[in-house]
Design a protein around this motif. Structure first.
Motif, PDB file in Angstrom:
ATOM      1  N   LEU A  10       0.852  -1.178   0.000  1.00 29.28           N
ATOM      2  CA  LEU A  10       0.000   0.000   0.000  1.00 29.28           C
ATOM      3  C   LEU A  10       0.892   1.233   0.000  1.00 29.28           C
ATOM      4  O   LEU A  10       1.672   1.461   0.923  1.00 29.28           O
ATOM      5  CB  LEU A  10      -0.907   0.011   1.235  1.00 29.28           C
ATOM      6  N   ASP A  11       0.793   2.036  -1.070  1.00 28.11           N
ATOM      7  CA  ASP A  11       1.605   3.245  -1.214  1.00 28.11           C
ATOM      8  C   ASP A  11       0.689   4.438  -1.475  1.00 28.11           C
ATOM      9  O   ASP A  11       0.137   4.594  -2.569  1.00 28.11           O
ATOM     10  CB  ASP A  11       2.603   3.089  -2.365  1.00 28.11           C
ATOM     11  N   LEU A  12       0.522   5.270  -0.451  1.00 27.29           N
ATOM     12  CA  LEU A  12      -0.265   6.501  -0.555  1.00 27.29           C
ATOM     13  C   LEU A  12       0.620   7.703  -0.247  1.00 27.29           C
ATOM     14  O   LEU A  12       0.147   8.736   0.220  1.00 27.29           O
ATOM     15  CB  LEU A  12      -1.450   6.461   0.419  1.00 27.29           C
ATOM     16  N   SER A  13       1.907   7.585  -0.529  1.00 28.12           N
ATOM     17  CA  SER A  13       2.862   8.619  -0.161  1.00 28.12           C
ATOM     18  C   SER A  13       2.721   9.863  -1.022  1.00 28.12           C
ATOM     19  O   SER A  13       2.160   9.824  -2.116  1.00 28.12           O
ATOM     20  CB  SER A  13       4.288   8.067  -0.267  1.00 28.12           C
ATOM     21  N   GLN A  14       3.235  10.980  -0.511  1.00 25.62           N
ATOM     22  CA  GLN A  14       3.296  12.261  -1.215  1.00 25.62           C
ATOM     23  C   GLN A  14       1.929  12.713  -1.705  1.00 25.62           C
ATOM     24  O   GLN A  14       1.727  13.032  -2.869  1.00 25.62           O
ATOM     25  CB  GLN A  14       4.301  12.185  -2.368  1.00 25.62           C
ATOM     26  N   ASN A  15       0.982  12.721  -0.771  1.00 28.58           N
ATOM     27  CA  ASN A  15      -0.349  13.245  -1.033  1.00 28.58           C
ATOM     28  C   ASN A  15      -0.684  14.288   0.031  1.00 28.58           C
ATOM     29  O   ASN A  15       0.219  14.849   0.661  1.00 28.58           O
ATOM     30  CB  ASN A  15      -1.371  12.094  -1.041  1.00 28.58           C
ATOM     31  N   ASN A  16      -1.973  14.545   0.216  1.00 26.80           N
ATOM     32  CA  ASN A  16      -2.409  15.529   1.213  1.00 26.80           C
ATOM     33  C   ASN A  16      -3.301  14.879   2.256  1.00 26.80           C
ATOM     34  O   ASN A  16      -4.239  15.492   2.766  1.00 26.80           O
ATOM     35  CB  ASN A  16      -3.173  16.674   0.516  1.00 26.80           C
ATOM     36  N   LEU A  17      -2.982  13.646   2.585  1.00 22.92           N
ATOM     37  CA  LEU A  17      -3.782  12.911   3.558  1.00 22.92           C
ATOM     38  C   LEU A  17      -3.674  13.550   4.936  1.00 22.92           C
ATOM     39  O   LEU A  17      -2.604  14.009   5.351  1.00 22.92           O
ATOM     40  CB  LEU A  17      -3.321  11.455   3.620  1.00 22.92           C
ATOM     41  N   THR A  18      -4.789  13.557   5.639  1.00 22.92           N
ATOM     42  CA  THR A  18      -4.830  14.114   6.988  1.00 22.92           C
ATOM     43  C   THR A  18      -5.471  13.097   7.918  1.00 22.92           C
ATOM     44  O   THR A  18      -5.909  12.023   7.501  1.00 22.92           O
ATOM     45  CB  THR A  18      -5.637  15.419   7.004  1.00 22.92           C
ATOM     46  N   GLY A  19      -5.527  13.469   9.166  1.00 25.92           N
ATOM     47  CA  GLY A  19      -6.186  12.611  10.141  1.00 25.92           C
ATOM     48  C   GLY A  19      -5.290  11.497  10.632  1.00 25.92           C
ATOM     49  O   GLY A  19      -4.152  11.333  10.185  1.00 25.92           O
ATOM     50  N   PRO A  20      -5.798  10.697  11.539  1.00 23.29           N
ATOM     51  CA  PRO A  20      -4.985   9.632  12.141  1.00 23.29           C
ATOM     52  C   PRO A  20      -4.933   8.374  11.283  1.00 23.29           C
ATOM     53  O   PRO A  20      -5.854   8.093  10.520  1.00 23.29           O
ATOM     54  CB  PRO A  20      -5.714   9.359  13.461  1.00 23.29           C
ATOM     55  N   ILE A  21      -3.843   7.641  11.428  1.00 26.83           N
ATOM     56  CA  ILE A  21      -3.720   6.353  10.730  1.00 26.83           C
ATOM     57  C   ILE A  21      -4.558   5.299  11.430  1.00 26.83           C
ATOM     58  O   ILE A  21      -4.919   4.282  10.839  1.00 26.83           O
ATOM     59  CB  ILE A  21      -2.236   5.921  10.678  1.00 26.83           C
ATOM     60  N   THR A  22      -4.888   5.549  12.683  1.00 25.51           N
ATOM     61  CA  THR A  22      -5.641   4.549  13.446  1.00 25.51           C
ATOM     62  C   THR A  22      -7.012   4.291  12.865  1.00 25.51           C
ATOM     63  O   THR A  22      -7.678   3.325  13.228  1.00 25.51           O
ATOM     64  CB  THR A  22      -5.794   5.028  14.901  1.00 25.51           C
ATOM     65  N   SER A  23      -7.445   5.147  11.910  1.00 29.42           N
ATOM     66  CA  SER A  23      -8.762   4.946  11.302  1.00 29.42           C
ATOM     67  C   SER A  23      -8.843   3.646  10.515  1.00 29.42           C
ATOM     68  O   SER A  23      -9.939   3.162  10.218  1.00 29.42           O
ATOM     69  CB  SER A  23      -9.112   6.119  10.384  1.00 29.42           C
ATOM     70  N   ILE A  24      -7.713   3.088  10.142  1.00 30.72           N
ATOM     71  CA  ILE A  24      -7.731   1.842   9.362  1.00 30.72           C
ATOM     72  C   ILE A  24      -7.386   0.635  10.226  1.00 30.72           C
ATOM     73  O   ILE A  24      -7.139  -0.446   9.725  1.00 30.72           O
ATOM     74  CB  ILE A  24      -6.759   1.921   8.166  1.00 30.72           C
TER      75      ILE A  24
END
Length: 1077
Positions: A427-441
């Motif tokens: 899973l590669d979602l690098s170099q984006n504008n993601l926000t919020g916690p990783i714990t959501s997944i």
């Protein structure tokens, strides 16, 4: 009964006779001809086996060869014969090559495979193959043969399948045409890796295939050194099912010229109705891809990746019929457009790769992509997609094993539905504008198959989820460069598979949990550039025996080098194979003892409290044949070198900011060398001769003296040279100003004489800093060849010249400093037409300092209209950090102000910093109103001149102005009331003019002391003691009351400049504004 018994006897007798006949027939058909058995045994004797002591154990004399391993027999008119020999992958090793005399006795062979063995680079027999006239299948792939393909292959007229791939073979003499001429029955041709450059040069390889093998069904010519375009004759190969022409680029001819399979992809490919696999990847194709190929009904694999000039777009995919496409790879091409909604009709699609398409795709993911239930690989990275928030429907693509969406402008939080992708391995979602916690997944049972997790370079927040470190198959985690915060938590069940963890560049705090050091498979751990604190004992870390890369730099940690006893009492040090060790700024007082046993290729112990000598054991007690990449001991307290460098090869060596003294140490062939800010006093004779391959040399701020050795001119690769703040003398060697240096800094030395005027065309110089020497004469006009020049600082010398208006022709010039010389005459005449209407004089200039010269005359308003860079207000630049990484060395804009005798340092961005200083000259006339249009100006100093007239009210347009000095002129009239709108001004000096009337009140004006206005007899109002009605107003304000003349402001501006060789350099530009005499 008797008749029945007799009948049974007859039946049983018949069965017995029949069994005997079958047995006899079987014996007859399996009996191997003695001559062929002898030939096979001879062939075996020429073999060696790589792994097993007994090769082909069933091949024994006096046994039936038809029963031997890899041998097949059939009946023929002459009896039983050997018809097939398959030794593929048997580990055969025959350094003497193939025993043709034995093999060619098997003239009845129809199938022959020697694939996957090792014949030691021997050539194929020049003759004899033609004797195997019945061969229909010949497979010699990956068998270690080399050299010319013999003409005997072309005599095998019955060949249906020929595989010579993965070997350094070639078609030269005989040619490809000669070998192929009689192979008219060929259906499968595999020549991957065979050198066909001669056929490509002849331009007839397409013609040869069409003429000689018109019924070809499978063609693979991967990495065959093909070049040029695909000819129209190729269209006659109508039966083709598989075409692989990939990897026919990256080769060069004898003259060094590159070549590749190129031109447009022919439209007739869309007419090959049987085509199932088309691989044209890694070539030089250009033009537009024929869309009809997408609609071939039987097409399962389409790969045109890595053809960077190939354009095209995705068509609509019809719903009628069942599409066969399984693999679609358009990565690293010039394809553009959007993913059509009809993509959902490709029900069999397993792989979709559109990554790296030069940002030419756009739009979001269509909802229909979730209908691709067979899709296992999806990569849309770096192609320009603006995906926005990921839809929850992505969780329905349950076959996905690889999901790469790097640089796709994804925003919002990671949807929890991603946890439904239970087969996901990457899973590669690098170099984006993601926000919020990783714990959501985080959910039970999610990511149990995950091996690679790339979430770097987003804006993710919250804690680092501890469940990641317990995932059973996870090998790689990168959460670097986010906003993750809080302490790292302990975790249970450390993953045995985890090898790499990157948590650097976050806001983590607290101590490092002990459970991190229970990840026994860990090879790389990077926790640098956080706020971690507490003590870390190296003896605990070294228990991770697989560790090869450790970086804890730039935290608040205290690393305790308590590993001395470990390496004195055990051999565990030899188990570690450290490649890189980053312990910069870790409050260390001792060098780790592990370095007594392990040579670290990339070592950074900078910014610690290490003192005394640099020990001779730091490279595992080796004194010779040392070859390392990086050795950084800067910013410590080392006083001398015990470590011998004479026999060490070090690419990057940084010993700056220590107390090292004596002669400079001389390593072998360094590329990057920084000895600045030490006490070195002499240069060994052999230093300059060892710089032949260096690109960076910084010797600034030492006690070096004498002339620059002429041999430095032999360092042709040198790009950065800083000899500032030493005692060098003599003339500047001409080679330093010939234009090959990107950065040249010689400030604050004792160089004298005139500068050479022979800067060559093609000059790459970006910074020339000669401030603070004894140079004289005129500025060399040949510097106009330096179109990349950004900084020219010749202040504090003895130059005698008129204003160098020719510097205005330099399109990238950002900083021009001429202060404290003997320049004279007028400045700011109307720009001369240079023939280029798109180029304006000084259009990029941000800082101009002409202070303390003999300039005179009035300033032309039109001249300031050309300063375009000072008219651009860059919102967002003001507080944005500017950092450039030069082989791991970071530079940041720094302002050092000497205020009331104390040095104060401000670290802030100065991308948009602009300043004009014309002070201490003899300028006359009015202050041009056009200066008010320089809206990004931060500092304006026109003091100590003879300006007359009023203060232009247009100066109120300088909204970002921080410092304004118009003192010691002959300005008259009132202070414009509109100047109170300058809310950024922190320093103002209008003293010693002829101003009159009331001092404006409000805004920043009420913060200035009386010294800002003194010497203007007709001024009144606060902060002066004279009220505007004529009475005293009491004692003057103490705020800012220090005499202006007693203040000197020093701005050290680190300006980042790029360079043609891919590295960023930073230029320290010293700018002094003398506030009076």
């Amino acid at each position: 009964m008797e008749r029945l018994r007799t009948s049974r006897i007859h039946v049983y007798g018949f069965i017995i006779i029949l069994l005997l006949l079958v047995q006899a027939t079987a014996a007859a058909t399996s009996r191997c001809p003695a001559q062929q058995a002898a030939a096979l045994l001879r062939l075996k004797r020429s073999f060696h086996h790589h792994h097993q002591p007994l090769l082909l154990p069933s091949w024994r004399a006096a046994t039936d060869c038809c029963l031997w391993e890899g041998v097949s027999c059939d009946a023929a008119a002459s009896g039983v014969v050997v018809t097939a020999l398959d030794l593929g992958g048997h580990g055969v090793h025959s350094p003497g090559g193939l025993d043709g005399a034995a093999l060619f006795q098997l003239t009845s062979l129809r199938r022959l495979s020697l694939a996957g063995n090792d014949f030691g680079g021997a050539g194929l027999p020049a003759s004899g193959l033609e004797g195997l006239a019945e061969l229909t299948h010949l497979n010699l792939s990956n068998a270690g043969f080399a050299g010319q393909i013999p003409i005997g292959v072309g005599s095998l007229r019955e060949l249906v399948s020929l595989d010579l791939s993965s070997m350094p073979l070639s078609f030269k003499q005989p040619s490809f045409r000669a070998v192929m001429a009689n192979l008219t029955k060929l259906r499968e041709l595999r020549l991957d890796g065979v050198d066909m450059s001669a056929a490509a040069a002849a331009g007839d390889w397409c013609d040869v295939l069409a003429e000689s093998a018109p019924k070809l069904q499978l063609l693979t010519l991967q990495s065959c050194k093909l070049s040029g375009a695909i000819r129209s004759s190729f269209s006659r190969l109508r039966s083709l099912v598989v075409i692989d022409l990939s990897y026919n680029q990256g080769f060069s001819d004898a003259s060094g010229e590159p070549f590749a399979l190129s031109g447009e992809i022919p439209g007739f490919f869309a007419e090959l109705s049987s085509l199932a696999i088309l691989n044209l990847s890694n070539n030089g194709f250009n033009g537009s891809f024929p869309q009809g190929v997408f609609h071939l009904e039987r097409l399962r694999v389409l790969d045109v990746s890595s053809n960077t000039n190939l354009s095209g777009s995705l068509p609509e995919f019809p719903a009628a019929g069942e599409a066969s496409l399984e693999v679609l790879d358009l990565s690293e091409t010039n394809f553009s457009g959007q993913i059509p909604g009809s993509i959902g009709n490709l029900k069999r699609l397993k792989m979709l790769d559109i990554s790296g398409s030069n940002g030419r795709f756009s739009g979001a993911l269509p909802d229909s992509i979730s209908e691709l239930t067979s899709l296992s690989f999806l990569d849309l990275s770096s192609s320009g997609f603006q995906l926005g928030e990921l839809p929850a429907s992505i969780g329905r693509m349950r076959s996905l094993s690889t999901l790469r969406l790097s640089e796709c402008a994804i925003s919002g939080e990671i949807p929890s539905s991603v946890g439904n992708l239970t087969r996901l391995r990457e899973l590669d979602l690098s170099q984006n504008n993601l926000t919020g916690p990783i714990t959501s997944i985080n959910r039970k049972g999610a990511f149990l198959n995950l091996e690679i997790l790339q979430l770097c370079c987003n804006s993710l927040s919250g804690p680092v989820p501890v469940f990641l470190f317990s995932l059973p198959r996870l090998e790689f985690i990168s959460l670097m460069s986010n906003n993750l915060a809080g302490p790292l938590q302990q975790f249970d069940n450390p993953s045995p598979s985890l090898t790499s963890v990157y948590l650097n560049y976050n806001q983590l705090n607290g101590s490092i949990p002990r459970s991190f050091f229970q990840l026994m498979g860990l090879q790389t751990l990077d926790l640098s550039r956080n706020g971690l604190s507490g003590e870390v004992q190296l003896s605990y870390i070294w228990r991770l025996t697989n560790l090869s890369n450790l970086c804890l730099s730039a935290n608040r940690l205290t690393v305790i080098a308590d590993d001395e006893h470990i390496y004195n009492s055990s051999s565990s040090a030899s188990l570690l194979q450290l490649n890189s060790l980053g312990l910069a700024c870790c409050n260390m007082t001792k060098i780790p003892a592990i370095l007594r046993s392990v040579v670290v290729n990339d070592l950074d112990l900078s910014c610690n409290q290490l003192d005394g000598p640099i020990p001779d054991w730091i490279w595992a007690n080796q004194n010779e044949n040392i070859d390392v990449f990086k050795f950084n001991l800067s910013r410590n307290r080392f006083t001398n070198m015990e470590l011998p460098l004479a026999n060490a090869s070090v690419y990057y060596l940084d010993l700056s900011f220590n107390y090292l003294q004596g002669p400079l140490p001389v390593p072998s062939s360094p590329q990057f060398l920084d000895y600045s800010n030490n006490l070195f006093s002499s240069i060994p004779e052999n230093l300059m001769s060892r710089l032949s391959s260096s690109f960076f040399l910084n010797l600034a701020n030492n006690s070096l003296q004498g002339g620059i050795p002429p041999i430095i001119c032999n360092a042709s690769d040198l790009k950065f040279l800083d000899l500032s703040y030493n005692h060098f003398s003599g003339r500047v060697p001409p080679c330093l100003l010939d234009g090959h240096l990107t950065i040249l800094k010689l400030r604050q030395n004792k160089f004298e004489g005139t500068l050479p005027d022979d800067t060559k065309g093609g000059c790459v110089s970006q910074t020339i800093d000669l401030n603070g020497n004894q140079l004289e004469g005129k500025l060399p006009r040949s510097l106009t060849n330096c179109n990349d020049l950004e900084i020219l600082d010749v202040g504090n010398n003895n130059f005698v010249d008129s204003f160098p208006s020719w510097t205005g022709e330099l399109p990238k010039l950002r900083v021009l400093v001429l202060r404290s010389n003997k320049f004279f005459g007028a400045v700011g005449g109307i720009p001369v037409d240079n023939g280029d209407r798109n180029r304006t004089q000084f259009s990029s200039l941000q800082i101009i300092d002409l202070a303390s010269n003999n300039f005179s005359g009035s300033l032309q308003p039109q001249w300031f209209d050309s300063l375009k860079a000072m008219m651009v207000t860059r919102e967002g630049d003001v507080r944005k950090a500017l950092e450039n990484n030069l082989s791991g060395k970071f530079y940041r804009d720094t302002v050092v102000v000497t205020y009331k005798g104390a040095a104060t340092t401000f670290i802030r961005v100065l991308i948009a910093f602009t300043m004009v200083d014309f002070s201490d000259n003899a300028f006359t006339g009015n202050i041009p109103e056009s200066i008010g249009r320089l809206t990004s100006l931060r500092g304006l100093n026109l003091s100590h001149n003879a300006f007359t007239g009023t203060i232009p009210s247009q100066l109120s347009g300088l909204a970002q102005l921080e410092s304004l000095d118009l003192s010691l002129n002959q300005l008259s009239g009132e202070i414009p009331e509109v100047l109170v709108s300058l809310t950024s001004v922190g320093w103002l000096n209008l003293s010693y003019n002829r101003l009159e009337g009331a001092i404006p009140q409000g805004g920043q004006f009420q913060t200035f002391g009386s010294s800002s206005f003194e010497g203007n007899a007709a001024l009144c109002g606060k902060p002066l003691s004279i009220r505007c009605n004529g009475s005293n107003a009491g004692p003057p304000s103490l705020e800012h009351s220090e005499s202006w003349e007693a203040r000197t402001e020093t701005i050290v501006l680190y300006i980042s400049v790029g360079s043609g060789f891919g590295l960023g350099f930073a230029m320290a530009f010293l700018f002094q504004v003398f506030r009076g005499k």
